[in-house]
Design a protein around this motif. Structure first.
Motif, PDB file in Angstrom:
ATOM      1  N   ASN A 162       0.702  -1.191  -0.039  1.00 24.71           N
ATOM      2  CA  ASN A 162      -0.060  -0.017  -0.132  1.00 24.71           C
ATOM      3  C   ASN A 162       0.771   1.239   0.060  1.00 24.71           C
ATOM      4  OD1 ASN A 162       0.967   0.180   2.607  1.00 24.71           O
ATOM      5  ND2 ASN A 162      -1.065   0.391   3.463  1.00 24.71           N
ATOM      6  N   GLY A 163       2.165   1.133  -0.160  1.00 27.60           N
ATOM      7  CA  GLY A 163       3.004   2.369  -0.174  1.00 27.60           C
ATOM      8  C   GLY A 163       3.490   2.928   0.972  1.00 27.60           C
ATOM      9  N   LEU A 164       3.337   2.106   2.081  1.00 25.34           N
ATOM     10  CA  LEU A 164       3.790   2.282   3.605  1.00 25.34           C
ATOM     11  C   LEU A 164       4.879   1.508   3.872  1.00 25.34           C
ATOM     12  CD1 LEU A 164       0.522   3.404   5.395  1.00 25.34           C
ATOM     13  CD2 LEU A 164       2.049   4.897   4.496  1.00 25.34           C
ATOM     14  N   VAL A 165       5.845   1.746   4.844  1.00 26.31           N
ATOM     15  CA  VAL A 165       6.815   1.105   5.327  1.00 26.31           C
ATOM     16  C   VAL A 165       6.566   1.083   6.904  1.00 26.31           C
ATOM     17  CG1 VAL A 165       8.501   2.753   5.288  1.00 26.31           C
ATOM     18  CG2 VAL A 165       9.113   0.152   5.233  1.00 26.31           C
ATOM     19  N   LEU A 166       6.842  -0.025   7.533  1.00 24.40           N
ATOM     20  CA  LEU A 166       6.810  -0.139   8.979  1.00 24.40           C
ATOM     21  C   LEU A 166       8.170  -0.146   9.399  1.00 24.40           C
ATOM     22  CD1 LEU A 166       3.945  -2.499   9.766  1.00 24.40           C
ATOM     23  CD2 LEU A 166       3.989  -0.130   9.443  1.00 24.40           C
ATOM     24  N   TRP A 167       8.596   0.304  10.486  1.00 25.91           N
ATOM     25  CA  TRP A 167       9.802  -0.061  11.349  1.00 25.91           C
ATOM     26  C   TRP A 167       9.375  -0.684  12.805  1.00 25.91           C
ATOM     27  CZ3 TRP A 167       9.947   4.815   8.645  1.00 25.91           C
ATOM     28  CH2 TRP A 167      10.781   4.715   7.621  1.00 25.91           C
ATOM     29  N   ARG A 168      10.135  -1.683  13.083  1.00 25.42           N
ATOM     30  CA  ARG A 168       9.597  -2.309  14.540  1.00 25.42           C
ATOM     31  C   ARG A 168      10.809  -2.498  15.205  1.00 25.42           C
ATOM     32  NH1 ARG A 168       4.969  -5.565  15.152  1.00 25.42           N
ATOM     33  NH2 ARG A 168       3.274  -5.322  13.384  1.00 25.42           N
ATOM     34  N   GLY A 169      10.574  -2.133  16.589  1.00 23.79           N
ATOM     35  CA  GLY A 169      11.970  -2.370  17.698  1.00 23.79           C
ATOM     36  C   GLY A 169      11.327  -2.655  18.993  1.00 23.79           C
ATOM     37  N   THR A 170      12.092  -2.779  19.888  1.00 18.64           N
ATOM     38  CA  THR A 170      12.060  -2.598  21.351  1.00 18.64           C
ATOM     39  C   THR A 170      12.910  -1.892  21.987  1.00 18.64           C
ATOM     40  OG1 THR A 170      13.021  -4.884  21.865  1.00 18.64           O
ATOM     41  CG2 THR A 170      10.680  -4.875  21.567  1.00 18.64           C
ATOM     42  N   SER A 171      12.649  -0.926  22.847  1.00 14.85           N
ATOM     43  CA  SER A 171      13.465  -0.087  23.674  1.00 14.85           C
ATOM     44  C   SER A 171      13.043  -0.112  25.021  1.00 14.85           C
ATOM     45  CB  SER A 171      13.334   1.225  23.218  1.00 14.85           C
ATOM     46  OG  SER A 171      13.560   1.346  21.638  1.00 14.85           O
ATOM     47  N   TYR A 172      14.205   0.010  25.932  1.00 16.18           N
ATOM     48  CA  TYR A 172      13.827   0.338  27.581  1.00 16.18           C
ATOM     49  C   TYR A 172      13.693   2.009  27.457  1.00 16.18           C
ATOM     50  CZ  TYR A 172      15.050  -4.416  28.784  1.00 16.18           C
ATOM     51  OH  TYR A 172      14.805  -5.720  28.894  1.00 16.18           O
ATOM     52  N   GLY A 173      12.634   2.274  28.172  1.00 17.05           N
ATOM     53  CA  GLY A 173      12.321   3.616  28.340  1.00 17.05           C
ATOM     54  C   GLY A 173      11.204   3.880  29.681  1.00 17.05           C
ATOM     55  N   THR A 174      11.161   5.084  29.846  1.00 13.38           N
ATOM     56  CA  THR A 174      10.205   5.541  30.836  1.00 13.38           C
ATOM     57  C   THR A 174       8.720   5.040  30.709  1.00 13.38           C
ATOM     58  OG1 THR A 174      11.848   7.262  31.297  1.00 13.38           O
ATOM     59  CG2 THR A 174       9.672   7.529  32.396  1.00 13.38           C
ATOM     60  N   PRO A 175       8.125   4.353  31.782  1.00 15.68           N
ATOM     61  CA  PRO A 175       6.702   4.175  31.622  1.00 15.68           C
ATOM     62  C   PRO A 175       5.830   5.372  31.200  1.00 15.68           C
ATOM     63  CG  PRO A 175       7.577   3.010  33.452  1.00 15.68           C
ATOM     64  CD  PRO A 175       8.546   3.933  33.002  1.00 15.68           C
ATOM     65  N   PHE A 176       4.958   5.470  30.230  1.00 18.13           N
ATOM     66  CA  PHE A 176       4.243   6.421  29.946  1.00 18.13           C
ATOM     67  C   PHE A 176       2.687   6.199  30.291  1.00 18.13           C
ATOM     68  CE2 PHE A 176       4.949   3.760  26.125  1.00 18.13           C
ATOM     69  CZ  PHE A 176       3.787   3.435  25.969  1.00 18.13           C
ATOM     70  N   LEU A 177       1.885   7.098  30.446  1.00 17.52           N
ATOM     71  CA  LEU A 177       0.514   7.256  30.801  1.00 17.52           C
ATOM     72  C   LEU A 177       0.392   6.406  32.053  1.00 17.52           C
ATOM     73  CD1 LEU A 177      -1.005   7.624  26.921  1.00 17.52           C
ATOM     74  CD2 LEU A 177      -0.347   9.472  28.825  1.00 17.52           C
ATOM     75  N   THR A 178      -0.520   5.219  31.868  1.00 12.19           N
ATOM     76  CA  THR A 178      -1.031   4.248  32.846  1.00 12.19           C
ATOM     77  C   THR A 178       0.249   3.364  33.240  1.00 12.19           C
ATOM     78  OG1 THR A 178      -1.805   2.511  31.585  1.00 12.19           O
ATOM     79  CG2 THR A 178      -3.383   4.399  32.229  1.00 12.19           C
ATOM     80  N   GLY A 179       1.059   3.285  32.285  1.00 13.20           N
ATOM     81  CA  GLY A 179       2.258   2.327  32.493  1.00 13.20           C
ATOM     82  C   GLY A 179       1.866   0.923  31.847  1.00 13.20           C
ATOM     83  N   ARG A 180       0.685   0.784  31.355  1.00 13.77           N
ATOM     84  CA  ARG A 180       0.055  -0.479  30.570  1.00 13.77           C
ATOM     85  C   ARG A 180      -0.718   0.051  29.665  1.00 13.77           C
ATOM     86  NH1 ARG A 180      -3.469  -3.188  32.951  1.00 13.77           N
ATOM     87  NH2 ARG A 180      -3.697  -2.210  34.899  1.00 13.77           N
ATOM     88  N   SER A 181      -0.440   1.312  29.051  1.00 16.92           N
ATOM     89  CA  SER A 181      -1.148   2.035  27.941  1.00 16.92           C
ATOM     90  C   SER A 181      -0.541   1.567  26.527  1.00 16.92           C
ATOM     91  CB  SER A 181      -0.980   3.518  27.870  1.00 16.92           C
ATOM     92  OG  SER A 181      -1.953   3.921  29.197  1.00 16.92           O
ATOM     93  N   MET A 182      -1.358   1.233  25.552  1.00 13.59           N
ATOM     94  CA  MET A 182      -1.082   1.049  24.213  1.00 13.59           C
ATOM     95  C   MET A 182      -1.475   2.427  23.379  1.00 13.59           C
ATOM     96  SD  MET A 182      -2.462  -1.650  21.405  1.00 13.59           S
ATOM     97  CE  MET A 182      -1.603  -1.648  19.589  1.00 13.59           C
ATOM     98  N   ILE A 183      -0.308   3.016  22.966  1.00 12.26           N
ATOM     99  CA  ILE A 183      -0.684   4.310  22.201  1.00 12.26           C
ATOM    100  C   ILE A 183      -0.439   4.267  20.747  1.00 12.26           C
ATOM    101  CG2 ILE A 183      -0.191   5.423  24.222  1.00 12.26           C
ATOM    102  CD1 ILE A 183       1.956   6.174  21.274  1.00 12.26           C
ATOM    103  N   MET A 184      -1.254   5.205  19.751  1.00  6.01           N
ATOM    104  CA  MET A 184      -0.988   5.470  18.523  1.00  6.01           C
ATOM    105  C   MET A 184      -1.139   6.954  18.374  1.00  6.01           C
ATOM    106  SD  MET A 184      -3.160   2.324  16.705  1.00  6.01           S
ATOM    107  CE  MET A 184      -3.065   0.457  17.341  1.00  6.01           C
ATOM    108  N   ALA A 185      -0.097   7.346  17.599  1.00  7.48           N
ATOM    109  CA  ALA A 185      -0.063   8.795  17.280  1.00  7.48           C
ATOM    110  C   ALA A 185       0.174   8.932  15.866  1.00  7.48           C
ATOM    111  CB  ALA A 185       0.930   9.636  18.188  1.00  7.48           C
ATOM    112  N   GLY A 186      -0.528   9.929  15.147  1.00 10.08           N
ATOM    113  CA  GLY A 186      -0.500   9.945  13.892  1.00 10.08           C
ATOM    114  C   GLY A 186      -1.498  10.894  13.386  1.00 10.08           C
ATOM    115  N   ASP A 187      -1.273  10.908  11.852  1.00  6.52           N
ATOM    116  CA  ASP A 187      -2.169  11.912  11.026  1.00  6.52           C
ATOM    117  C   ASP A 187      -2.746  11.023   9.858  1.00  6.52           C
ATOM    118  OD1 ASP A 187       0.007  11.500   9.173  1.00  6.52           O
ATOM    119  OD2 ASP A 187       1.043  13.166   9.452  1.00  6.52           O
TER     120      ASP A 187
END
Length: 388
Positions: A162-187
């Protein structure tokens, strides 16, 4: 009844467990890889899939390796909230929603298959390349590049992109929102997804944007990418609750994947062969449905074979449902709220109600649940597919 399964991924292993639970003992899974290792990154298991794994007796083991998802939240590219909803038990389901490392889930299922069906029930370095087999039924659960599907439909060609490319990875970071949130941000075009899959600090992430030119290796999840280069594509996506480029750059490795799926098929079975999971209905990774739908396929197929002796009931129930889901995912599924918010307020907003009213957002979310089969009322009241 002798049953051969092509592919020891999540779908193939769940099928072996489901068949065993339904009374089928002569089941062998053939896996092309010489060794099954915990590869991949994070996935989500929706409540309808967790129900099936629970009824297979895997609830405690699954809970030990997974993070129960507390909420799903959508944001625009400026980090402003567009929509949020509780998930799992907090949303009224009788079963949780989980975020889990794909490889750890696969090994959990593998251990269960070997424990229940015997150590020789899974044969590695054993690739099935045609429709020839010496059993009563061949189940093609061998993924988006299924050799079984290719033998059934030799003129299909490569997965459409469909013309899009995904990049996937895992990182150690600071917990965000509830600490158990799944977030999506975009346009609606460029998108970032993140959710914890480990001890609260290990975060699975997905970055997505259009790609100029033809993508390499359609359907290859393991093409390496440079996290720093990916982070530069999202350099201005720093929110007061999440540092997107920082999280991407913190990954030890990243993997590039063109967004591809498969066109819906007119049938999944022929004579003594049937398709399942991505081999039957590979879909865009929208709405957290890939692994979940494969697990449901497995349970319905086992129920169909045990109660009717054939696969017709399985295909009659599952093919229309997954076809509708494939097509919904091509239209961005529930993630369309991010595109609508961007189209109506590209520079951000003061009040989301003036941009995408609550009634519209609510119906988008509810409609996708109905399409994907995890409307809470319907799921909680649906009869079990266990064979009693």
């Amino acid at each position: 009844m002798q049953i051969t399964i092509a592919g020891a991924g999540i779908g193939g292993l769940a099928t072996a467990l489901s068949l065993h639970a339904a009374g089928f003992e002569d089941v062998v899974v053939h896996e092309a890889a010489p060794e099954i290792r915990p590869l991949g990154v994070g996935i989500n298991l929706l409540p309808h899939a967790v129900r099936e794994l629970t009824e297979l007796g895997l609830a405690e083991k699954l809970a030990a390796i997974a993070v129960p998802t507390a909420e799903l939240a959508y944001f625009n590219r400026h980090g402003q909230a567009v929509w949020a909803e509780p998930r799992g038990l907090a949303a009224g389901y009788r079963w949780p929603q989980y975020s889990v490392h794909r490889g750890r889930l696969q090994l959990l299922l593998l251990d269960a298959v070997r424990e229940r069906l015997g150590t020789h029930a899974v044969r590695t370095a054993s690739r099935i390349t045609s429709l020839r087999h010496d059993s009563d039924l061949l189940v093609g659960a061998d993924g988006i590049h299924s050799a079984v599907r290719s033998a059934l439909f030799p003129d299909e060609g490569a997965p459409p992109w469909n013309g899009l490319v995904l990049w996937r990875g895992t990182s150690y970071g600071t917990p965000f929102l509830t600490g158990r949130s799944m977030i999506m941000a975009g346009d609606g075009t460029q998108k970032f997804v993140a959710y914890p899959i480990g001890d609260g600090r290990l975060v699975n992430w997905i970055a997505e944007q259009p790609l100029d030119g033809e993508p390499p290796e359609r359907g290859n999840w393991n093409r390496p990418a440079d996290p720093a280069a990916v982070a530069r594509q999202f350099a201005d996506w720093t929110f007061d609750w999440l540092d997107v480029p920082g999280l991407i750059a913190a990954a030890e490795a990243a993997y590039e994947y063109p967004m591809v799926d498969r066109d819906p098929l007119p049938s999944w079975s022929r004579d003594d062969v049937v398709l399942l999971g991505d081999a039957a209905h590979a879909m865009y990774p929208v709405g957290s449905n890939g692994a979940s739908q494969a697990i449901i396929d497995a349970r319905v197929l086992a129920h169909s074979l045990a109660t009717t002796g054939g696969t017709a009931a399985y295909e009659e129930l599952r093919r229309p449902a997954t076809t509708a889901l494939q097509l919904a995912n091509r239209q961005q599924g529930p993630e369309v709220v991010m595109r609508l918010a961007h189209e109506r307020a590209p520079d951000g907003f003061d009040d989301i109600e003036q941009v995408v009213p609550l009634a519209e957002r609510t119906e988008i979310a509810a409609a996708y649940k109905r399409t994907a089969g995890f409307d809470p009322v319907l799921l909680n009241s649906r009869p079990s597919w266990s064979v009693r």
